[in-house]
Design a protein around this motif. Sequence first.
Motif, PDB file in Angstrom:
ATOM      1  N   ILE A 208       0.866  -1.187   0.000  1.00 11.99           N
ATOM      2  CA  ILE A 208       0.000   0.000   0.000  1.00 11.99           C
ATOM      3  C   ILE A 208       0.893   1.224   0.000  1.00 11.99           C
ATOM      4  O   ILE A 208       1.605   1.500   0.976  1.00 11.99           O
ATOM      5  CB  ILE A 208      -0.958  -0.017   1.209  1.00 11.99           C
ATOM      6  CG1 ILE A 208      -1.793  -1.306   1.171  1.00 11.99           C
ATOM      7  CG2 ILE A 208      -1.845   1.230   1.206  1.00 11.99           C
ATOM      8  CD1 ILE A 208      -2.829  -1.446   2.261  1.00 11.99           C
TER       9      ILE A 208
ATOM     10  N   GLN B  42      -7.041   1.698   4.362  1.00  9.16           N
ATOM     11  CA  GLN B  42      -6.741   0.591   3.437  1.00  9.16           C
ATOM     12  C   GLN B  42      -5.851  -0.441   4.115  1.00  9.16           C
ATOM     13  O   GLN B  42      -6.008  -1.652   3.905  1.00  9.16           O
ATOM     14  CB  GLN B  42      -6.068   1.133   2.166  1.00  9.16           C
ATOM     15  CG  GLN B  42      -6.975   2.005   1.328  1.00  9.16           C
ATOM     16  CD  GLN B  42      -6.218   2.832   0.298  1.00  9.16           C
ATOM     17  OE1 GLN B  42      -5.174   2.430  -0.209  1.00  9.16           O
ATOM     18  NE2 GLN B  42      -6.742   4.000  -0.014  1.00  9.16           N
TER      19      GLN B  42
ATOM     20  N   LEU C  21      -1.740  -1.205  -3.996  1.00  8.61           N
ATOM     21  CA  LEU C  21      -2.760  -0.173  -3.833  1.00  8.61           C
ATOM     22  C   LEU C  21      -2.014   1.158  -3.829  1.00  8.61           C
ATOM     23  O   LEU C  21      -1.179   1.392  -2.948  1.00  8.61           O
ATOM     24  CB  LEU C  21      -3.518  -0.364  -2.509  1.00  8.61           C
ATOM     25  CG  LEU C  21      -4.702  -1.342  -2.494  1.00  8.61           C
ATOM     26  CD1 LEU C  21      -4.309  -2.718  -2.974  1.00  8.61           C
ATOM     27  CD2 LEU C  21      -5.313  -1.411  -1.113  1.00  8.61           C
TER      28      LEU C  21
ATOM     29  N   ASN D 150      -6.044   4.647  -6.495  1.00 11.66           N
ATOM     30  CA  ASN D 150      -7.002   5.570  -5.887  1.00 11.66           C
ATOM     31  C   ASN D 150      -6.678   6.960  -6.413  1.00 11.66           C
ATOM     32  O   ASN D 150      -5.675   7.558  -6.025  1.00 11.66           O
ATOM     33  CB  ASN D 150      -6.862   5.523  -4.360  1.00 11.66           C
ATOM     34  CG  ASN D 150      -7.545   6.696  -3.672  1.00 11.66           C
ATOM     35  OD1 ASN D 150      -8.482   7.285  -4.215  1.00 11.66           O
ATOM     36  ND2 ASN D 150      -7.087   7.027  -2.481  1.00 11.66           N
TER      37      ASN D 150
ATOM     38  N   ALA E  63     -11.697   2.244   1.091  1.00  6.35           N
ATOM     39  CA  ALA E  63     -10.737   1.169   1.393  1.00  6.35           C
ATOM     40  C   ALA E  63     -11.373  -0.197   1.128  1.00  6.35           C
ATOM     41  O   ALA E  63     -10.749  -1.084   0.535  1.00  6.35           O
ATOM     42  CB  ALA E  63     -10.283   1.276   2.848  1.00  6.35           C
TER      43      ALA E  63
END
Length: 304
Positions: free
Chosen positions: A5, A16, A70, A106, A184
């Motif tokens: 992440i 997240q 992510l 994102n 998330a």
Amino acid sequence: MRLLILGASGDQGQPQVAAAAAAGHTVRAAARDPVRASAQCAGSAAEWVAVDYALPETVARAMQDVDVVLANYPSSSFNAAEPLIAAAELTGRAARAAGVQRLIFNTSLPVMSEPRGYAAHDVRLTMRHALAAAGVPLICLQPVVFMNNLLRGWAFPHIADENRFVYPHGESLDVSWICQEDLAALMVCAVERPELAGRCYAVGGPEALRGADVAAALSVAAGRPIRFESQSVDAFCAAMEVLMRTRLGAERARMIEELGTIYRWYNTGAERPFLVDMAPVLRELPVSLTRFSDWAARQRWSRK
Ligand SMILES: NC(=O)c1ccc[n+]([C@@H]2O[C@H](COP(=O)([O-])OP(=O)(O)OC[C@H]3O[C@@H](n4cnc5c(N)ncnc54)[C@H](OP(=O)(O)O)[C@@H]3O)[C@@H](O)[C@H]2O)c1
């Protein structure tokens, strides 16, 4: 799966980390200062690693043995475009070199399929293209306004101290407020859906609310009347300028002008960037979305 992440220490990254760990994934969480970040996010079952987008070797190292990334990045409203675009290019290159299976991006704000002439938006679109160009399967989640913004310095003091919900939204603007925890959950849901590669989703909450609806829910949650005050974009920019006083004058003026133009678009754009029908999204990313009233009930709306 083994997840990396990026931007894990940020407001959007932290939930997240929690959601990915709760879903049973092995989480590697990235921040420039992993010691500080792990202390700040105490309790998260993650391995914290140092990643600085200005240092390509840190990104390459963090990607080793990772299945899915992510990706969260710092602000495209308050940072120059070039380092952000370079960070996306670097992420894509490093992911491909490390054999990462999937990237979940994102975008942090609504992104259309074409440039709109607003720097914060157009940089995110260029970053999306840069990530896609790397050839690693990519899924993009493009959230509207966060409920969590109401806990920030530009909104919370009015609510807590003056019983006013002051926000730069017109009286009749319908907004699909989403909480960062639901974003998330959607991202972690996408982790397990390789068939969605290449898709971009505008994501919001389960209902469209006007400012007065938000104020009514806040009143119930806080146990006292809170009224909506539709703030002009100019007044919002003036307030943000005060919060940005550490920036240099010319840089601050440019950012404030950009903020004004994109907020006018958010309010009046024909695409209605803040309104999302989540029904088709939830068929592909099945998560349970949080209503504003339920989210508000879990927060503290006073300083005590
Ligand atoms: N849709 C909405 O309602 C909404 C609301 C707020 C913000 N936003 C948008 O969300 C985006 C992010 O917001 P923010 O800036 O407030 O995020 P933030 O919470 O400050 O998070 C930024 C993240 O990026 C990391 N980071 C910063 N510089 C880095 C670098 N050089 N290398 C690697 N990681 C780095 C930070 O980690 P470290 O500093 O720990 O390294 C942090 O984890 C912006 O585009 C903003 O416009 C949207």
